[in-house]
Design an enzyme around this catalytic site. Structure first.
Site, PDB file in Angstrom:
ATOM      1  NE  ARG A 266       0.358  11.039   9.633  1.00 44.91           N
ATOM      2  CZ  ARG A 266       0.070   9.854  10.192  1.00 44.91           C
ATOM      3  NH1 ARG A 266      -0.126   9.483  11.365  1.00 44.91           N
ATOM      4  NH2 ARG A 266      -0.551   8.702   9.168  1.00 44.91           N
TER       5      ARG A 266
ATOM      6  CB  SER B 165      53.685  22.960 -13.478  1.00 46.47           C
ATOM      7  OG  SER B 165      55.102  23.058 -13.633  1.00 46.47           O
TER       8      SER B 165
ATOM      9  CE  LYS C  77      30.446  15.067 -14.624  1.00 47.67           C
ATOM     10  NZ  LYS C  77      29.917  15.912 -15.589  1.00 47.67           N
TER      11      LYS C  77
ATOM     12  CG  LEU D 205      -1.757  -1.212   1.566  1.00 49.01           C
ATOM     13  CD1 LEU D 205      -2.791  -0.955   2.550  1.00 49.01           C
ATOM     14  CD2 LEU D 205      -2.606  -1.499   0.046  1.00 49.01           C
TER      15      LEU D 205
ATOM     16  CG  ASN E 216      -1.413  -3.358  12.934  1.00 45.32           C
ATOM     17  OD1 ASN E 216      -0.829  -4.300  12.510  1.00 45.32           O
ATOM     18  ND2 ASN E 216      -2.260  -2.688  12.154  1.00 45.32           N
TER      19      ASN E 216
ATOM     20  CG  ASP F 199       4.165   3.737   6.165  1.00 44.54           C
ATOM     21  OD1 ASP F 199       3.858   2.739   6.358  1.00 44.54           O
ATOM     22  OD2 ASP F 199       3.238   4.755   6.759  1.00 44.54           O
TER      23      ASP F 199
ATOM     24  CD  GLN G 149      -6.747   4.072  -1.519  1.00 42.34           C
ATOM     25  OE1 GLN G 149      -5.550   4.393  -1.328  1.00 42.34           O
ATOM     26  NE2 GLN G 149      -7.576   3.936  -0.642  1.00 42.34           N
TER      27      GLN G 149
ATOM     28  N   GLY H 223      -1.187   6.593   0.227  1.00 37.97           N
ATOM     29  CA  GLY H 223      -1.307   7.533   1.166  1.00 37.97           C
ATOM     30  C   GLY H 223      -0.553   8.844   0.852  1.00 37.97           C
TER      31      GLY H 223
ATOM     32  N   GLY I  91      -1.909   1.381  15.994  1.00 37.23           N
ATOM     33  CA  GLY I  91      -3.065   0.526  16.429  1.00 37.23           C
ATOM     34  C   GLY I  91      -2.675  -0.434  17.518  1.00 37.23           C
TER      35      GLY I  91
HETATM   36  C1  UD1 Z   1      -1.638   2.068  10.194  1.00 40.07           C
HETATM   37  C2  UD1 Z   1      -2.703   1.086  10.824  1.00 40.07           C
HETATM   38  C3  UD1 Z   1      -2.064   0.752  12.359  1.00 40.07           C
HETATM   39  C4  UD1 Z   1      -0.599   0.600  12.441  1.00 40.07           C
HETATM   40  C5  UD1 Z   1       0.143   1.420  11.632  1.00 40.07           C
HETATM   41  C6  UD1 Z   1       1.675   0.770  11.798  1.00 40.07           C
HETATM   42  C7  UD1 Z   1      -4.718   0.879   9.785  1.00 40.07           C
HETATM   43  C8  UD1 Z   1      -6.076   1.533   9.770  1.00 40.07           C
HETATM   44  N1  UD1 Z   1      -3.827   1.406  10.607  1.00 40.07           N
HETATM   45  O1  UD1 Z   1      -1.757   3.236  10.655  1.00 40.07           O
HETATM   46  O2  UD1 Z   1      -2.966   0.042  13.326  1.00 40.07           O
HETATM   47  O3  UD1 Z   1      -0.302   0.433  13.817  1.00 40.07           O
HETATM   48  O4  UD1 Z   1      -0.094   1.619  10.431  1.00 40.07           O
HETATM   49  O5  UD1 Z   1       2.688   1.536  10.875  1.00 40.07           O
HETATM   50  O6  UD1 Z   1      -4.407   0.255   8.979  1.00 40.07           O
HETATM   51  N2  UD1 Z   1      -2.607   3.852   2.397  1.00 40.07           N
HETATM   52  C9  UD1 Z   1      -3.447   3.955   1.067  1.00 40.07           C
HETATM   53  N3  UD1 Z   1      -4.348   4.556   1.091  1.00 40.07           N
HETATM   54  C10 UD1 Z   1      -5.163   4.737   2.072  1.00 40.07           C
HETATM   55  C11 UD1 Z   1      -4.632   4.952   3.448  1.00 40.07           C
HETATM   56  C12 UD1 Z   1      -3.299   4.479   3.746  1.00 40.07           C
HETATM   57  O7  UD1 Z   1      -2.648   3.366   0.391  1.00 40.07           O
HETATM   58  O8  UD1 Z   1      -6.456   5.112   1.958  1.00 40.07           O
HETATM   59  C13 UD1 Z   1      -1.254   3.510   2.688  1.00 40.07           C
HETATM   60  C14 UD1 Z   1      -0.431   4.418   3.254  1.00 40.07           C
HETATM   61  O9  UD1 Z   1       0.450   4.927   1.873  1.00 40.07           O
HETATM   62  C15 UD1 Z   1       0.625   3.677   4.123  1.00 40.07           C
HETATM   63  C16 UD1 Z   1      -0.262   2.683   4.508  1.00 40.07           C
HETATM   64  O10 UD1 Z   1      -1.414   2.422   3.670  1.00 40.07           O
HETATM   65  O11 UD1 Z   1       1.636   3.205   3.263  1.00 40.07           O
HETATM   66  C17 UD1 Z   1      -0.586   2.884   6.068  1.00 40.07           C
HETATM   67  O12 UD1 Z   1      -1.330   4.323   6.001  1.00 40.07           O
HETATM   68  P1  UD1 Z   1      -1.352   5.307   7.273  1.00 40.07           P
HETATM   69  O13 UD1 Z   1      -2.093   6.114   7.051  1.00 40.07           O
HETATM   70  O14 UD1 Z   1       0.409   5.372   7.501  1.00 40.07           O
HETATM   71  O15 UD1 Z   1      -1.569   4.267   8.664  1.00 40.07           O
HETATM   72  P2  UD1 Z   1      -1.115   4.679   9.992  1.00 40.07           P
HETATM   73  O16 UD1 Z   1      -2.114   5.773  10.464  1.00 40.07           O
HETATM   74  O17 UD1 Z   1       0.417   4.677  10.254  1.00 40.07           O
HETATM   75 CA    CA Z   2       1.949   4.766   8.809  1.00 41.80          CA
END
Ligand code: UD1
Ligand code: CA
Length: 451
Positions: free
Chosen positions: A18, A409, A337, A11, A173, A108, A78, A14, A144
């Site tokens: 932040r 030189s 280089k 995934l 999590n 991430d 997405q 996002g 989580g």
């Molecule tokens: C998420 C978990 C949390 C866990 C943490 C660990 C969920 C709801 N929460 O929180 O339980 O402890 O990771 O690091 O799963 N992403 C998408 N599409 C979206 C939302 C997110 O692709 O609509 C991707 C983001 O790019 C990222 C990942 O999913 O790579 C996690 O999303 P992020 O928003 O960072 O979740 P956390 O708040 O960190």
């Molecule tokens: Ca995250």
């Protein structure tokens, strides 16, 4: 895990708000490699292993990075960012093909290892519908929490939805999950969005698995492996953890690191035997260092191949496209280089050698500059074998210096110098003709003795 097929979904859609950056989060780098490339490197590979990456609608550069790291990865978009479960479903077509194991990994979380992913898949073989990777967080804020009762995983509560007692739990999590690939769609499609953020949380899969009368388990790992990166501070922490890992691996492979904590490596740095790296050296991506080479203190090296027994620095800067032959010596305050320096070449002090080819055993005197740029384009300097370039010479490219030529030189060389010729330019006071003569005599003598 032989015999079981897998689909890994990464995934990466996002926004990474932040991070406060215009670069998509997963393209930020740790140890010279994007977060996404690190994760993709850990995903199962080979026959029976499929890979899917879910990206945002405006992220062509993320797709390009994914394809660069793993060309066979399928890219899914997405369109709206409605949460991690919603993101997984963007790859519905891939899930529907029904691999034995479905791994969901976050883009991430760059420190995850292939070994841990394999460990997470193991419970599926013995009948679990879901395995969640957990860890004990020093500071669980934002993660989580895993709600476990008598060894059974009941639910995952997101930080924002957790009450005070739940927030006190430090078992978190990691975001990495392994599903029974044949039940995954049914489970994930049942996830709703009744939570503080109104998002479809993948973490709700745990409750659904339980409602279906299936089994969900936790596999634990150390925090360093599953640091999720949401902020620049967390990016810096991940860098630190990755550097510690790379230094340890280098030491184990026999590299001498005089002061390991001061040396920065890249994820793809490769070392031969008996390499020594002195303190305060920074190595970027694409660097290979062959047997017996020594990198002296305060050197900075990116995309360069360093030959056997070569010596670099102190205070050298090797930029992309540098190749050093066996026993070549690059001294202090020398920058290179797009330059190939063949075996035995010496550039010992205060020089810039760019867009150049230097033949074996040539000696480049202090302060020599290849003037490669005329304000419009870059030009090449070619120096033959066994040439001698006197100190403070400017070689105005494009220019060729022949084998065995001698440049006095202080010369400013604007025309090609034939092999074995003597060039002393624009320097009436230059008194090095004598030196040139002696040099040539000496070379003739050594040639004669060799023959
Ligand atoms: C998420 C978990 C949390 C866990 C943490 C660990 C969920 C709801 N929460 O929180 O339980 O402890 O990771 O690091 O799963 N992403 C998408 N599409 C979206 C939302 C997110 O692709 O609509 C991707 C983001 O790019 C990222 C990942 O999913 O790579 C996690 O999303 P992020 O928003 O960072 O979740 P956390 O708040 O960190
Ligand atoms: Ca995250």
């Amino acid at each position: 895990m032989t015999g079981r097929t897998s689909l890994t979904i990464v995934l990466a859609a996002g926004e990474g708000t932040r991070m406060r950056s215009s670069t998509p989060k997963v393209l930020h780098q740790v140890a010279g490699q994007s977060l996404l490339a690190h994760v993709l490197k850990a995903a199962p590979e080979g026959a029976g292993s499929a890979l899917a990456v879910v990206i945002g609608p405006d992220h062509a550069d993320v797709a390009a990075e994914a394809s660069k790291a793993r060309p066979q990865a399928a890219i899914f978009i997405q369109r709206e960012r409605l949460g991690t479960a919603h993101a997984v479903l963007a790859a519905r077509d891939a899930i529907a093909r029904g691999a034995d194991d479905l791994l969901v990994v976050f883009g991430d979380t760059p420190l995850i290892s292939a070994a841990t992913l394999a460990r997470l898949r193991a419970p599926l073989k013995s009948g679990a519908a879901l395995a969640v990777l957990g860890f004990r967080a020093a500071d669980p804020t934002g993660y989580g929490r895993l709600l476990v009762e008598e060894g059974r995983l009941l639910a995952i509560r997101e930080h924002d939805d957790a009450n005070a007692a739940e927030r006190a739990i430090d078992l978190c999590n990691a975001g990495v999950m392994a599903f029974d690939g044949r039940k995954a769609l049914e489970i994930i499609e049942n996830i709703g969005h009744a939570n503080v953020k109104g998002e479809y949380y993948l973490t709700d899969a745990v409750g659904i698995v339980r409602d279906l009368g299936l089994q969900a388990v936790v596999i634990e790992t150390g925090e360093d492996e599953v640091r999720g990166i949401n902020t620049k501070a967390q990016l810096a922490e991940a860098e630190q953890a990755m550097q510690a890992r790379l230094r340890q691996a280098a030491l184990q492979a026999g590299v001498t690191l005089v002061a390991p904590d001061t040396v920065y490596l890249a994820a793809d740095t490769s070392f031969g035997r008996d390499v020594t790296i002195e303190p305060f050296v920074v190595i970027g991506p694409g660097v290979s260092i062959a047997d017996g080479a020594v990198i002296h203190a305060f050197s900075h090296i990116v995309q360069a191949a360093i030959g056997r027994n070569a010596s670099v620095g102190p205070y050298a800067r090797l930029r992309p496209g540098t190749s050093l032959g066996e026993g070549a010596r690059i001294g202090n305050f020398v920058e290179t280089k797009a330059a190939t320096l063949e075996a035995g070449v010496k550039v010992n002090h205060l020089s810039y050698i760019g867009d150049a080819h230097v033949g074996a055993n040539s000696n480049i005197g202090a302060g020599t500059i290849t003037c490669n740029y005329d304000g419009f384009a870059k030009h090449k300097t070619t120096i033959g074998t066994g040439a001698f370039i006197g100190t403070n010479s400017s070689l105005v490219a494009p220019v060729k210096i022949g084998d065995g030529a001698y440049v006095g030189s202080g010369s400013v060389i604007t025309k090609d110098v034939p092999a074995d010729a003597l060039a002393v330019e624009r320097s009436p006071q230059n008194t090095r003709e004598g030196g040139a003569r002696r040099y040539r005599e000496m070379k003739t003598r050594s040639k004669t003795t060799k023959d």
